[in-house]
Structure formats: C-alpha cells, structure tokens
Scaffold this active site. Structure first.
Site, PDB file in Angstrom:
ATOM      1  N   HIS A  82       0.982  -1.211  -0.045  1.00 40.42           N
ATOM      2  CA  HIS A  82       0.043   0.042  -0.144  1.00 40.42           C
ATOM      3  C   HIS A  82       0.901   1.251   0.034  1.00 40.42           C
ATOM      4  O   HIS A  82       2.051   1.247   0.537  1.00 40.42           O
ATOM      5  CB  HIS A  82      -0.992  -0.004   1.240  1.00 40.42           C
ATOM      6  CG  HIS A  82      -1.994   1.138   1.082  1.00 40.42           C
ATOM      7  ND1 HIS A  82      -1.793   2.256   1.633  1.00 40.42           N
ATOM      8  CD2 HIS A  82      -3.278   1.048   0.764  1.00 40.42           C
ATOM      9  CE1 HIS A  82      -2.715   2.911   1.553  1.00 40.42           C
ATOM     10  NE2 HIS A  82      -3.725   2.326   0.892  1.00 40.42           N
ATOM     11  N   ASP A  99      -7.841  -4.470  -0.390  1.00 36.90           N
ATOM     12  CA  ASP A  99      -8.512  -5.176  -1.754  1.00 36.90           C
ATOM     13  C   ASP A  99      -8.291  -6.689  -1.620  1.00 36.90           C
ATOM     14  O   ASP A  99      -8.999  -7.334  -2.581  1.00 36.90           O
ATOM     15  CB  ASP A  99      -7.793  -4.561  -2.930  1.00 36.90           C
ATOM     16  CG  ASP A  99      -8.152  -3.134  -3.096  1.00 36.90           C
ATOM     17  OD1 ASP A  99      -9.075  -2.771  -3.104  1.00 36.90           O
ATOM     18  OD2 ASP A  99      -7.055  -2.272  -3.040  1.00 36.90           O
TER      19      ASP A  99
END
Length: 451
Positions: A330, A387
């Site tokens: 991320h 996700d």
C-alpha cells in the site's frame, strides 16, 4: 484503402510521433526537488491540506526518523476497529452510522440514527422513468462509466444543481449516497440483459433495508441473502467509506470542488479517479489473479509450488505480466492495513458458510508468502491491503466482477461528500500546484521553412 483505414493509419503515425517526444529526463525530478506522485522518496505524502474527517496512521516519528507501526484508521477521531467492534457486538449494520459520523462529526444516538436512516430511505427513489430513459437506453460494459453518466444526468433533474451552499450540497450528497446502490446495480442489470442476453431484473428495495441489504436485494433474482452475507458486505462498505484527504479520488474531490463547480461534476470526477486499477479497480485484479493462480498451481496446499508461481508473477512471466502481486502493499501502510485486519476476523466465517475453506487457505498462504518476496524489492515491509480480502468477500457473495469497483464507490461517496463540504466550508482559493517547464524556448518557423 477505405476512409476508415486511412484515418486509422494517420492516427497511428501521429501516435508514433507523440511517443518520441515528451519523455522527461528522470534526473530533472531530483534536480528541481519535484515530489513525484506528491510523495517523498520515503513514501510519505506531501502535506497539501488539513482535514478533520479521516486520519491514516502508518508510522511514528522518532528523532526525525520514520518508524513503521501497525496501521490505524480513524473516522472523525474514532478508531475504525472500535467502530466495527461496537456495531457488530450490538448486531446492527454500521454503514449508515459511519456516514452520519463522517458528515456531521459525531456518533449518532439511536434517535438521530433512526431519523437519518429515514432520510436515506426517502431519497432512495430515482426520478420517474430514469431507469428506462437513462440507464436502459445506452447500456455499457463498464459500470463505473455507467455510474458516472447517471450522476451527470441527475444534474438535469435538479432545479438547484449549481447551488454550492452547504445546505444544498448536503442535500445533494445525501441523495447520491442513497441512490448509488440503485444506479450501480440497475446499470449492471441493463448490461447483463442487453449486452449478455440474460433476464432483466429491476427490483425496488423496501425502505427498511440497509445499504448492504439493498445491494443484495436488488442484485439477486430472488432477492434472497443470508444475515452473514449482508453483515460482511456492510463491513466492507464501512472500512472503505473514508481514507483521509490524500487518496487519489478524495484529493480529486478537493481539487475539483475548489474550482466552485457543482456536486455532480465533482462526484463524476472522483468516480473517474476511483475507476483506475491503481486505485479502486485493484480488488477486481486480486480476484482475477487468484483465478489465474488456482488454474496454474496444481496443489494449492504446496507452499513451494505457490511460492514459485508468485515468483513468476513478480518476474513478469505469469498472470498479466505486470510484475505486481495485487492486494499486497500500500502507498501508506506497511506493517498492516487496519481494514484488512478487520475483514480477516469475519471472512473465515463466510468461507465456512460457502464451503470455500480451501480457497481461504490459499489466500492466507499468499498473504504470508508475498510480503516475504516483496520485502527486498520494496526495501520496506509490506502487507495485504483492503483489496486483498474485499475482492474475496465479493467473489464469495457471487457478486459480478463488473460491480466490484462500483461497490467501492457506494462506500467512498460518503467520504467524498464529507470532504466536498469541508472544502466548501474552508476553501477560499482554487487548488493550483506548480509544474516547471523543462524544454528550451525555440523560435517560430514560417511554414515554407519547415522540413
């Protein structure tokens, strides 16, 4: 050669010409201290604004040095993990409660929450014939484009579309928050019928349903869903409702809102940002990647075989040859993504209900192996992001891939709305950062002298 072929050939020549120019020397970014992506080399974002809405915490500062820490996410100062623990303990849905918190800066009492849900239910009605005249007339295979088109068209139905007072923008925001589930699912139903040849289902949801229940009710032909299914989808909406002002789509909200434009244009711009595979489109890529892994790894329980295939993905020899393991890493979080931490507490229960424990074990194995493979490449610790498991939840719920990113939008419209109002309340200047021109000036050449 026909006219179309001639035009196509001419465009290709122009494209080839364009590719040869415009490539800026990477060294110039360092020379002029340009923070590419508005981020320092450490990954820390350049400070471009202040907010009270959302806070993302992924490191601490000790003697000027960034020290990675377990990720934390706060909505108006309240820890998201505490929020989820609270409403799940009381066995109620949390998304509407979170929307209230983001918009009004306080946790609602029962009466405030009930009144707010009544407002959302009242607004969850599309204009007469909107489904027939707008959604059904030009079905698209891309639901994000369909959603953006529907949002822009709603401008024409609003007598006060250009009014940017806080009162009016709040009203518009509440209407869009209420309508996003219908716009998304009905857009998919139109695509599924007109472009794929399946039966058409347009269900009107009962007023008492939560946002998560509304999605499942309107999507499924028989309107049926289990309490656990609705609960997991609700949690997915909660953890994706807001992520600070710096994420790409929310920053887009601030930039576009600062120009003084209308709510519909602002939301459409943010939808365009969220659509990108580097942002909201990532959950779909995770599921597609796992389908590829499942097809190419003979023994899902063989850690060495799984590791070898992940190495092939990283070396651009497998899957989409991008070299990316989707769902891992991320831009902000390093040690952990709090949204992933929350989802993992419940995903196993849904996997058990669906008889997908074997798939769950594969996800957990990849979650363990991939960060090890990426650590040397990234030169910093990485972990699974939201996700990674949200896509798995959607696949277990039987949601079509086309709706994965729109569901993200159904959640994030809450954060966008809060940030748009915050920008209107606080802004007096249009957001306009600087770009430095790095090409030399050249003289004008008369036409007859050009080569």
């Amino acid at each position: 050669m026909n006219k179309f072929s001639e035009i196509t050939s001419a465009v290709q020549i122009l494209a080839d010409k364009r590719k040869k120019i415009g490539k800026i020397n990477p060294d110039l970014y360092d020379k002029y201290e340009v923070k590419r992506g508005l981020r320092y080399k450490s990954g820390r974002g350049v400070l471009t604004g202040l907010t009270e809405i959302g806070e993302v915490k992924s490191y601490t500062i000790d003697d000027g040095e960034m020290i990675p820490c377990e990720g934390k996410l706060y909505y108006h100062g309240v820890d998201i993990e505490q929020i989820v623990a609270g409403f799940t303990k009381d066995e109620r849905f949390g998304f509407e409660e979170v929307v209230y918190l983001l918009l009004f800066g306080e946790q609602p009492n029962q009466k405030q929450l009930d009144d707010f849900k009544a407002v959302i239910a009242e607004y969850r009605t599309l204009p007469t014939s909107f489904v027939r005249d707008i959604i059904m007339k030009a079905p698209s295979s891309d639901m994000m484009n369909t959603l953006a088109r529907s949002v822009l068209t709603l401008y024409s139905y609003d007598e006060k579309a250009d009014d940017t007072s806080v009162e009016n923008v709040l009203r518009q925001s509440l209407e869009l928050i209420a309508l996003f589930p219908l716009l998304s699912v009905y857009g998919y139903q139109a695509c599924n019928h007109y472009l794929k040849g399946h039966s058409l289902f347009i269900h009107t949801p009962p007023a008492e349903l939560s946002t998560a229940e509304t999605i499942l009710y309107t999507l499924r032909p028989d309107n049926q869903f289990t309490p656990l299914e609705a609960k997991l989808l609700d949690i997915c909406l909660v953890v994706q409702a807001e992520h600070g002002g710096g994420n790409n789509s929310t920053f887009t909200t601030h930039v576009v809102s600062s120009s003084g434009t209308d709510t519909y244009s602002s939301v459409a711009a943010s939808l365009g940002s969220l659509k990108g595979p580097k942002h909201g489109g990532a959950n779909k890529k995770v599921v597609e990647m796992f389908h590829d892994i499942q097809e190419n790894v003979k023994n899902w329980e063989d850690e060495e075989e799984v590791r070898a295939y992940l190495e092939k993905i990283l070396s651009k020899q497998a899957f989409d040859k991008s070299g990316l393991i989707y769902g891992i890493g991320h831009a902000v979080y390093s040690l952990s993504d709090p949204r992933t931490t929350i989802l993992k507490k419940y995903v196993g229960k849904l996997a058990e209900e669906k008889g997908m424990q074997r798939e769950m074990a594969l996800y957990e194995m990849v979650e363990r192996i991939a960060p090890e493979l990426l650590k040397e490449k990234r030169n910093r610790p990485v972990s699974a992001n939201v996700d990674f498991y949200s896509g798995f939840v959607y696949s277990m719920l039987g949601l079509p891939l086309e709706l994965y990113t729109p569901i993200f939008a159904i959640a994030r419209i809450a954060g966008w709305s809060a940030h748009r109002i915050e920008e209107i309340v606080n802004s007096s200047k249009i957001i306009r950062p600087a770009y430095k021109n790095v090409i030399k000036h050249t003289p004008y050449i008369p036409m007859e002298e050009r080569e």
